[in-house]
Design a protein around this motif. Structure first.
Motif, PDB file in Angstrom:
ATOM      1  N   GLY A   1     -30.255  52.045  14.256  1.00 32.34           N
ATOM      2  CA  GLY A   1     -29.439  51.472  15.806  1.00 32.34           C
ATOM      3  C   GLY A   1     -28.518  50.546  15.609  1.00 32.34           C
ATOM      4  O   GLY A   1     -27.059  51.319  15.037  1.00 32.34           O
ATOM      5  N   GLY A   2     -28.516  49.555  16.107  1.00 31.34           N
ATOM      6  CA  GLY A   2     -27.563  48.666  15.678  1.00 31.34           C
ATOM      7  C   GLY A   2     -27.186  47.588  14.498  1.00 31.34           C
ATOM      8  O   GLY A   2     -27.605  48.024  14.208  1.00 31.34           O
ATOM      9  N   HIS A   3     -26.546  46.653  15.036  1.00 33.19           N
ATOM     10  CA  HIS A   3     -25.685  46.409  13.535  1.00 33.19           C
ATOM     11  C   HIS A   3     -26.950  44.934  13.149  1.00 33.19           C
ATOM     12  O   HIS A   3     -26.923  44.039  12.463  1.00 33.19           O
ATOM     13  CB  HIS A   3     -24.799  45.119  13.672  1.00 33.19           C
ATOM     14  N   GLN A   4     -27.677  44.495  14.345  1.00 41.04           N
ATOM     15  CA  GLN A   4     -29.028  43.708  13.805  1.00 41.04           C
ATOM     16  C   GLN A   4     -29.726  43.250  12.837  1.00 41.04           C
ATOM     17  O   GLN A   4     -29.319  44.492  11.675  1.00 41.04           O
ATOM     18  CB  GLN A   4     -30.022  43.705  15.261  1.00 41.04           C
ATOM     19  N   GLU A   5     -30.109  42.244  12.142  1.00 43.72           N
ATOM     20  CA  GLU A   5     -30.674  42.023  11.021  1.00 43.72           C
ATOM     21  C   GLU A   5     -30.116  42.952   9.834  1.00 43.72           C
ATOM     22  O   GLU A   5     -30.655  43.370   9.014  1.00 43.72           O
ATOM     23  CB  GLU A   5     -32.194  42.396  10.768  1.00 43.72           C
ATOM     24  N   GLU A   6     -28.725  42.614  10.138  1.00 50.65           N
ATOM     25  CA  GLU A   6     -27.703  43.157   8.867  1.00 50.65           C
ATOM     26  C   GLU A   6     -28.140  44.537   8.626  1.00 50.65           C
ATOM     27  O   GLU A   6     -28.003  45.604   7.889  1.00 50.65           O
ATOM     28  CB  GLU A   6     -27.619  42.254   7.797  1.00 50.65           C
ATOM     29  N   GLY A   7     -28.179  45.150   9.653  1.00 54.64           N
ATOM     30  CA  GLY A   7     -28.582  46.514   9.781  1.00 54.64           C
ATOM     31  C   GLY A   7     -29.544  47.460   9.687  1.00 54.64           C
ATOM     32  O   GLY A   7     -29.948  48.886   9.679  1.00 54.64           O
ATOM     33  N   MET A   8     -30.431  46.003   9.088  1.00 57.94           N
ATOM     34  CA  MET A   8     -31.516  46.811   8.454  1.00 57.94           C
ATOM     35  C   MET A   8     -33.064  47.006   9.317  1.00 57.94           C
ATOM     36  O   MET A   8     -33.861  48.377   9.411  1.00 57.94           O
ATOM     37  CB  MET A   8     -31.820  45.632   7.061  1.00 57.94           C
ATOM     38  N   ARG A   9     -32.478  45.984  10.993  1.00 57.78           N
ATOM     39  CA  ARG A   9     -33.447  46.536  11.509  1.00 57.78           C
ATOM     40  C   ARG A   9     -33.031  46.159  13.189  1.00 57.78           C
ATOM     41  O   ARG A   9     -32.917  44.980  13.270  1.00 57.78           O
ATOM     42  CB  ARG A   9     -34.715  45.711  11.591  1.00 57.78           C
ATOM     43  N   ALA A  10     -32.124  47.434  13.545  1.00 53.45           N
ATOM     44  CA  ALA A  10     -31.876  47.412  14.490  1.00 53.45           C
ATOM     45  C   ALA A  10     -32.688  47.230  16.290  1.00 53.45           C
ATOM     46  O   ALA A  10     -33.927  47.658  16.122  1.00 53.45           O
ATOM     47  CB  ALA A  10     -30.805  48.672  15.047  1.00 53.45           C
ATOM     48  N   GLY A  11     -32.110  46.488  16.448  1.00 53.21           N
ATOM     49  CA  GLY A  11     -32.528  46.384  18.622  1.00 53.21           C
ATOM     50  C   GLY A  11     -32.102  44.978  18.852  1.00 53.21           C
ATOM     51  O   GLY A  11     -32.368  44.030  17.557  1.00 53.21           O
ATOM     52  N   THR A  12     -32.080  44.831  20.007  1.00 51.54           N
ATOM     53  CA  THR A  12     -32.890  43.477  20.015  1.00 51.54           C
ATOM     54  C   THR A  12     -33.227  42.308  19.205  1.00 51.54           C
ATOM     55  O   THR A  12     -34.352  42.479  19.940  1.00 51.54           O
ATOM     56  CB  THR A  12     -31.844  43.167  21.492  1.00 51.54           C
ATOM     57  N   GLU A  13     -33.016  41.390  18.970  1.00 53.36           N
ATOM     58  CA  GLU A  13     -34.232  40.385  18.672  1.00 53.36           C
ATOM     59  C   GLU A  13     -35.102  39.798  19.371  1.00 53.36           C
ATOM     60  O   GLU A  13     -33.706  39.602  20.867  1.00 53.36           O
ATOM     61  CB  GLU A  13     -33.360  39.681  17.760  1.00 53.36           C
ATOM     62  N   SER A  14     -35.852  39.700  19.164  1.00 57.98           N
ATOM     63  CA  SER A  14     -36.628  38.871  20.465  1.00 57.98           C
ATOM     64  C   SER A  14     -36.797  37.529  19.720  1.00 57.98           C
ATOM     65  O   SER A  14     -37.827  36.929  18.625  1.00 57.98           O
ATOM     66  CB  SER A  14     -38.886  39.338  19.557  1.00 57.98           C
ATOM     67  N   VAL A  15     -36.085  36.682  20.466  1.00 60.38           N
ATOM     68  CA  VAL A  15     -35.142  35.769  20.254  1.00 60.38           C
ATOM     69  C   VAL A  15     -36.706  34.288  19.905  1.00 60.38           C
ATOM     70  O   VAL A  15     -36.381  33.070  19.848  1.00 60.38           O
ATOM     71  CB  VAL A  15     -34.083  34.738  21.230  1.00 60.38           C
ATOM     72  N   HIS A  16     -36.778  34.740  20.894  1.00 61.66           N
ATOM     73  CA  HIS A  16     -38.334  33.014  21.734  1.00 61.66           C
ATOM     74  C   HIS A  16     -39.456  33.325  20.446  1.00 61.66           C
ATOM     75  O   HIS A  16     -39.715  32.485  19.858  1.00 61.66           O
ATOM     76  CB  HIS A  16     -38.934  33.040  22.565  1.00 61.66           C
ATOM     77  N   ASN A  17     -39.381  34.668  19.690  1.00 61.05           N
ATOM     78  CA  ASN A  17     -40.906  34.767  19.102  1.00 61.05           C
ATOM     79  C   ASN A  17     -39.993  34.483  17.634  1.00 61.05           C
ATOM     80  O   ASN A  17     -40.561  33.933  16.616  1.00 61.05           O
ATOM     81  CB  ASN A  17     -40.680  36.507  18.944  1.00 61.05           C
ATOM     82  N   ILE A  18     -38.661  34.958  17.058  1.00 60.33           N
ATOM     83  CA  ILE A  18     -37.919  34.372  15.810  1.00 60.33           C
ATOM     84  C   ILE A  18     -37.861  32.618  16.739  1.00 60.33           C
ATOM     85  O   ILE A  18     -38.566  31.956  14.854  1.00 60.33           O
ATOM     86  CB  ILE A  18     -36.688  34.808  16.266  1.00 60.33           C
ATOM     87  N   ALA A  19     -37.351  32.120  17.707  1.00 57.14           N
ATOM     88  CA  ALA A  19     -36.856  30.516  17.003  1.00 57.14           C
ATOM     89  C   ALA A  19     -39.138  29.876  16.942  1.00 57.14           C
ATOM     90  O   ALA A  19     -38.995  28.813  16.378  1.00 57.14           O
ATOM     91  CB  ALA A  19     -36.807  29.443  18.484  1.00 57.14           C
ATOM     92  N   GLY A  20     -40.284  31.053  17.336  1.00 49.59           N
ATOM     93  CA  GLY A  20     -41.418  30.310  17.419  1.00 49.59           C
ATOM     94  C   GLY A  20     -42.058  30.401  15.679  1.00 49.59           C
ATOM     95  O   GLY A  20     -42.201  29.114  15.358  1.00 49.59           O
ATOM     96  N   PHE A  21     -41.372  31.588  14.973  1.00 50.59           N
ATOM     97  CA  PHE A  21     -41.942  31.538  14.084  1.00 50.59           C
ATOM     98  C   PHE A  21     -40.937  30.204  13.001  1.00 50.59           C
ATOM     99  O   PHE A  21     -41.484  30.089  12.160  1.00 50.59           O
ATOM    100  CB  PHE A  21     -41.011  32.782  13.393  1.00 50.59           C
ATOM    101  N   GLY A  22     -39.688  30.549  13.186  1.00 48.95           N
ATOM    102  CA  GLY A  22     -39.202  29.003  12.422  1.00 48.95           C
ATOM    103  C   GLY A  22     -39.680  28.275  13.000  1.00 48.95           C
ATOM    104  O   GLY A  22     -39.899  27.479  11.364  1.00 48.95           O
ATOM    105  N   LYS A  23     -39.793  27.548  13.646  1.00 47.02           N
ATOM    106  CA  LYS A  23     -41.070  26.507  14.246  1.00 47.02           C
ATOM    107  C   LYS A  23     -41.973  26.403  13.577  1.00 47.02           C
ATOM    108  O   LYS A  23     -42.458  24.898  12.570  1.00 47.02           O
ATOM    109  CB  LYS A  23     -41.233  25.891  15.677  1.00 47.02           C
TER     110      LYS A  23
END
Ligand code: PLP
Length: 384
Positions: free
Chosen positions: A231-253
């Motif tokens: 799909g799109g260019h997200q995750e260096e083109g490996m895993r396309a799709g608009t990112e789940s920003v809140h989940n990603i931020a939660g994972f980082g935390k």
């Protein structure tokens, strides 16, 4: 059955953990203020993009990886599927064989079974009565056709921690890639992907007080990886799709707290030992399936002869105690766990087995309460 003040005791932390308040605060602020699309070129998008990159660095730091080696996924199940399927695609038909173990998580085993239908040869290296892979057998299974060894770091049902250094040395010596499901290890034991010598490792936020629906794949910079969601260019083109920003931020935390979690491992081990000691007192024929060495300090697999674990689990649930009669993924299936069968338990004993997995907030009082309820159940039902 008997009167006791009901408590809420959660002893199934390998199934999932609650989301801790600092993670919730981070996620709330993303949902409320930073809801832009990370791909948008204006400020709102850029802020969301920076939040993702910051989280990527936090996840990377917790496992000693570079941030450009981390790809966010929708779950560890997705990450496991992606590595196995894209690598098979990459190597087939030049090389066809994957070696794994019979005690892997269903997200690995069922993917491997699917890949068999596509021409991939899968061989399972046997494990001993504590779930440790036979290194000798592993070496014998390796041949010219083998492109991947897939071996989990820590087992979700019995807690066995594999000798990943020996396995990676073997993989390197034969120029074979190594993938390790590290879902149960992160937050429980130190992880250094460089020292471990793995090419790929997978993780899930909800096992370490982060949100569900977000996983991560570590892929070493020099290891092959092809897009797994197009799909799109997200995750260096490996895993396309608009990112789940809140989940990603939660994972980082959540990953920022990994060292604090690991620092509690000794206290958790003391509680685990206490639980085993008390359980053996009230039911001397208790069998401990988890190894005493090289085991997650929070995980106990116990067989209680002549006690059906489903009934026991339901009885404990009535008293506010959550335990598992297998892994969360297999306990709905009503069949004996593949892990317990692989370590040699007969069906009957496997059906008499509970998994107890302690968490960072488990207290001695929780253990005492659980033991009291089991004891009264044994006495009321005259099970010695
Ligand atoms: N691997 C192991 C060892 C697990 O314990 C789990 C979850 O139970 C998974 C993979 C799957 O993780 P997720 O729930 O993120 O798909």
């Amino acid at each position: 059955m008997f009167n006791l003040i009901r408590r809420n005791v959660y002893l199934d932390n390998n199934a999932t953990t609650y989301v801790c308040s600092s993670v919730i605060r981070t996620m709330n602020s993303v949902l409320k203020y930073h809801w832009g699309n990370p791909s948008s070129g204006y400020q709102k998008g850029k802020t969301a993009f920076h939040i993702i990159e910051h989280a990527r660095e936090q996840v990377a730091k917790s496992i000693n990886a570079h941030s450009h080696e981390i790809y966010f996924t929708g779950s560890a199940t997705e990450a496991n599927n992606s590595v196995l399927k894209t690598l098979s695609n990459h190597f087939y038909p030049k090389k066809k064989k994957i070696i794994s173990s019979p005690i892997e998580h269903p997200s690995v085993l069922n993917t491997l079974e699917f890949l068999k239908t596509q021409g991939i040869i899968v061989q399972y290296c046997s494990v001993d009565c504590y779930g440790f892979i036979s290194i000798e057998e592993l070496e014998n299974l390796i041949d010219e056709d083998t492109f991947l060894i897939c071996c989990m770091y820590a087992n979700n049902e019995i807690g066995t921690i594999q000798n990943i250094l020996e396995i990676s040395a073997l993989a390197k010596a034969h120029s074979i890639l190594l993938m390790s499901d590290c879902v149960q290890a992160l937050g429980k034991i130190p992880i250094n992907v460089k020292d471990m010598g793995v090419n790929y490792a997978t993780f899930s936020a909800h096992k370490l007080y982060g949100p569900k629906g977000i996983g991560a794949l570590y892929a070493n910079i020099s290891s092959p990886l092809t897009p797994f969601i197009h799909g799109g260019h997200q995750e260096e083109g490996m895993r396309a799709g608009t990112e789940s920003v809140h989940n990603i931020a939660g994972f980082g935390k959540a990953c920022r707290q990994v060292n604090q979690l690991i620092a509690k491992a000794n206290d958790v081990k003391a509680l685990k030992d206490y639980f085993i000691e008390k359980l053996k007192k009230i039911k001397p024929d208790t069998i401990i399936n988890s190894p005493t060495e090289n085991c997650l300090t929070n995980t106990i697999s116990v067989s209680l002869p002549n006690l059906n674990s489903r009934e026991l689990m339901m009885m404990l649930d009535n008293y506010g105690i959550a335990v598992s009669s297998g892994s969360a993924c297999s306990s709905q299936l009503n069949k004996p766990s593949h892990v317990l069968k692989s370590i040699g338990l007969v069906d009957k004993l496997a059906e008499e087995t509970l998994r107890i997995s302690l968490g960072k907030d488990t207290k001695k009082g929780d253990i005492n309460y659980t033991i009291r309820i089991i004891d009264k159940y044994l006495k009321t039902n005259r099970i010695e």
